[in-house]
Design an enzyme around this catalytic site. Structure first.
Site, PDB file in Angstrom:
ATOM      1  N   ALA A 156       7.200  16.423  -0.655  1.00 25.95           N
ATOM      2  CA  ALA A 156       7.054  17.221  -1.706  1.00 25.95           C
ATOM      3  C   ALA A 156       7.398  16.961  -2.891  1.00 25.95           C
ATOM      4  O   ALA A 156       7.742  15.693  -2.787  1.00 25.95           O
ATOM      5  CB  ALA A 156       8.834  17.567  -0.971  1.00 25.95           C
ATOM      6  N   GLY A 200       0.940  -0.993  -0.052  1.00 23.55           N
ATOM      7  CA  GLY A 200       0.277  -0.128  -0.393  1.00 23.55           C
ATOM      8  C   GLY A 200       0.992   1.149  -0.135  1.00 23.55           C
ATOM      9  O   GLY A 200       1.394   0.979  -0.671  1.00 23.55           O
ATOM     10  N   LYS A 256       3.933  24.598  -2.522  1.00 25.54           N
ATOM     11  CA  LYS A 256       5.418  24.431  -3.043  1.00 25.54           C
ATOM     12  C   LYS A 256       5.703  25.880  -3.790  1.00 25.54           C
ATOM     13  O   LYS A 256       5.580  25.236  -5.639  1.00 25.54           O
ATOM     14  CB  LYS A 256       5.654  23.341  -3.389  1.00 25.54           C
ATOM     15  CG  LYS A 256       7.410  23.187  -3.219  1.00 25.54           C
ATOM     16  CD  LYS A 256       7.846  21.815  -2.899  1.00 25.54           C
ATOM     17  CE  LYS A 256       9.477  21.718  -3.556  1.00 25.54           C
ATOM     18  NZ  LYS A 256       9.720  20.371  -3.918  1.00 25.54           N
ATOM     19  N   LEU A 261       9.711   2.383  -4.796  1.00 22.38           N
ATOM     20  CA  LEU A 261      10.682   2.093  -3.992  1.00 22.38           C
ATOM     21  C   LEU A 261      11.005   1.078  -4.130  1.00 22.38           C
ATOM     22  O   LEU A 261      12.556   0.194  -4.288  1.00 22.38           O
ATOM     23  CB  LEU A 261      10.989   2.225  -2.234  1.00 22.38           C
ATOM     24  CG  LEU A 261      10.750   3.426  -1.840  1.00 22.38           C
ATOM     25  CD1 LEU A 261      10.013   3.953  -0.040  1.00 22.38           C
ATOM     26  CD2 LEU A 261      11.644   4.306  -2.074  1.00 22.38           C
ATOM     27  N   ILE A 316       2.708  -3.192   8.985  1.00 22.26           N
ATOM     28  CA  ILE A 316       4.248  -2.868   8.260  1.00 22.26           C
ATOM     29  C   ILE A 316       4.125  -0.913   7.781  1.00 22.26           C
ATOM     30  O   ILE A 316       3.248  -0.886   7.185  1.00 22.26           O
ATOM     31  CB  ILE A 316       4.390  -3.567   6.239  1.00 22.26           C
ATOM     32  CG1 ILE A 316       3.983  -4.915   7.046  1.00 22.26           C
ATOM     33  CG2 ILE A 316       5.949  -3.069   5.559  1.00 22.26           C
ATOM     34  CD1 ILE A 316       4.543  -6.055   5.490  1.00 22.26           C
TER      35      ILE A 316
END
Length: 500
Positions: A49, A11, A77, A332, A41
């Protein structure tokens, strides 16, 4: 009609971004989408950002911007301030949007460099509406109010990544995505094809599928562990391998920019949200111990901490294939680029866009995988080069920074720097993420100045150039001065109305 069964493993922001997009764009009668995650987890959560392209993703889903910011404690930003990256105490900004205005075919930076040689010009950031507004803590949306020749300000967001994942989960589940609770303990593969056939969970449940999206983070349970795809390690170019992240109380200054402050073995981030400030330190463990990093981080916060620092270990690089067989790695699991230029969620976004364009039915041609992987490789490599530039072009005197100056560069970056130094030209290939203006701001900000710019000999030409630059500077200053403060703009349009 037989449905194609898509299983998202993991997730967090990545998994729920995938789930939200697929459930929004794919016809429900043709696809079944399930997401497997475990509440036990945790997620990395450093993607607070972003860069302006996140607006395209949210708009594609039909998310109301103000409601999104309220739900995630978000702020605006306008760019990233880099403090101490050349020498301690020196600052510059990589601001979004244009710098100055081109004159016909002549890039604005050529005018600025000629005036710089004369010693008659204001800093480059004075010609960026985003930077001038950011440094004055101001914000607006829409076209410029005071001068038609000025562009609108592009902007991105700071937000709580966990709250963003929660928002997208609600979005996806209302569109039919099924969430399966459970920790993945094994990945089953087809005996003949080698494709993943099922995920086995801790409670022995079995989740079968046709296409699997690996969002299991650094563990890369599907693409790495099960499919055996190798990893391109880029630590010889980007040697920082650890980080500590810690939230602190909301800062008094709700600045509309991210700050990246260099230290003796890496850098520290500061991300202002409505309800807290996100902080972290990125460092090389070969040059700084964990205890030293924690002490430096905690000593350089501008508000009280709200938790203990959370350690993160990583290896900068990417998978050699991000799509193998029936597994696509996203986030990742696909690779890690330190969050120096806020690209983490953007890489998730572009992976989703590529997948939607090439989404297979129940079978996939190798040509699809090859094209997907080639595009992903190009994107990661060009972002890598941009990050390396920040480390390479420094004048600091610590061992870490001396090593970065002396390190070999990728051929692609060496070529870009050679062309810039000789011709003041930035080569941008294909759909490379960072624009010419982005490269120019970082190159000049870190004192990489092209050769061959001499004072303008003709007095009339010099006066015309100076007049043009001063007019542009004044127009930008006037536009920024009439904007409301960032804090008041947030309070008016998107203040979180309940604890987040």
């Amino acid at each position: 009609m037989t449905q194609t069964d898509i299983v998202i493993a993991g997730g967090g922001s990545a998994g729920w971004m995938v789930a939200a997009a697929l459930s929004h764009f794919l016809p429900g009668h043709a696809y079944r989408i399930r997401l497997v995650e475990s509440e036990t987890i945790g997620t990395i959560g450093v993607g607070e950002a972003t860069i302006p392209q996140i607006q395209l993703f949210n708009q594609a889903l039909g998310l109301d911007e103000d409601a999104f910011l309220r739900a995630t404690g978000g702020t605006f930003k306008l760019g990233i301030e880099f403090a101490g990256w050349t020498r301690p105490g020196e600052r510059y900004m990589h601001a979004f949007g244009d710098v100055g205005r081109e004159s016909g075919l002549l890039g604005f930076h050529h005018r600025w460099l000629r005036a710089r040689a004369d010693g008659t010009v204001a800093p480059l950031g004075s010609f960026s509406l985003n930077e001038v507004a950011a440094r004055a803590d101001r914000m607006q949306r829409g076209p410029a109010r005071t001068a038609q020749m000025l562009p609108a300000m592009p902007y991105a967001f700071h937000f709580d990544a966990a709250l963003y994942a929660r928002l997208l989960r609600r979005f996806a589940e209302t569109r039919g995505v099924e969430r399966v609770e459970g920790r993945i303990v094994s990945v089953e593969r087809h005996g003949e094809t080698g494709d993943v056939s099922a995920l086995t969970l801790e409670d022995s449940a079995c989740v079968t599928g046709d296409l699997f999206i690996d969002c299991t983070g650094f563990a890369a349970l599907l693409i790495g562990e099960a499919m055996g795809v190798g990893y391109d390690d880029w630590t010889h170019w980007l040697p920082c391998d650890r980080a500590l992240a810690v939230p602190s109380a909301r800062a008094a200054a709700l600045t509309p920019y991210t700050r990246a402050t260099a230290h003796r073995a890496g850098w520290q981030w500061r991300i202002p949200l409505q309800h807290r400030t996100g902080n972290g330190i990125v460092y090389s463990s070969a040059h700084l111990s964990d205890d030293e990093a924690a002490a430096h981080l905690l000593a350089n916060l501008d508000s009280a901490t709200e938790a203990d620092p959370r350690p993160i270990r990583f290896t900068t690089g990417k998978r050699r294939e991000m799509w193998r067989g029936n597994v696509v790695a996203v986030g990742l699991a696909a690779g890690f680029m330190e969050p120096l230029e806020s690209t983490s969620l953007h890489l998730v976004q572009t992976a989703i866009a590529r997948l939607l364009k090439m989404l297979p039915g129940r079978a996939t041609a190798q040509a699809q995988r090859d094209e997907y992987n080639a595009q992903a490789d190009f994107e990661y490599e060009r972002i890598r080069d941009f990050l390396i530039l920040h480390y390479h072009a420094n004048a600091r005197d610590e061992p870490f920074w001396r090593d970065r100056r002396a390190a070999d560069l990728p051929d692609t970056l060496s070529h870009k720097l050679d062309v810039w130094r000789e011709q003041a030209h930035v080569t941008r290939e294909h759909e490379e993420l960072f624009t010419e203006v982005a490269w120019i701001q970082v190159l000049i900000g870190q004192s990489v100045i092209p050769r061959g710019y001499h004072p303008i000999a003709d007095a009339e030409t010099r006066a015309d150039n100076d007049e043009y630059l001063e007019l542009m500077r004044q127009l930008i200053a006037r536009e920024a001065a009439q904007m409301p403060s960032h804090a008041s703009f947030v309070a008016q349009h998107c203040a979180a109305r309940a604890p987040v």
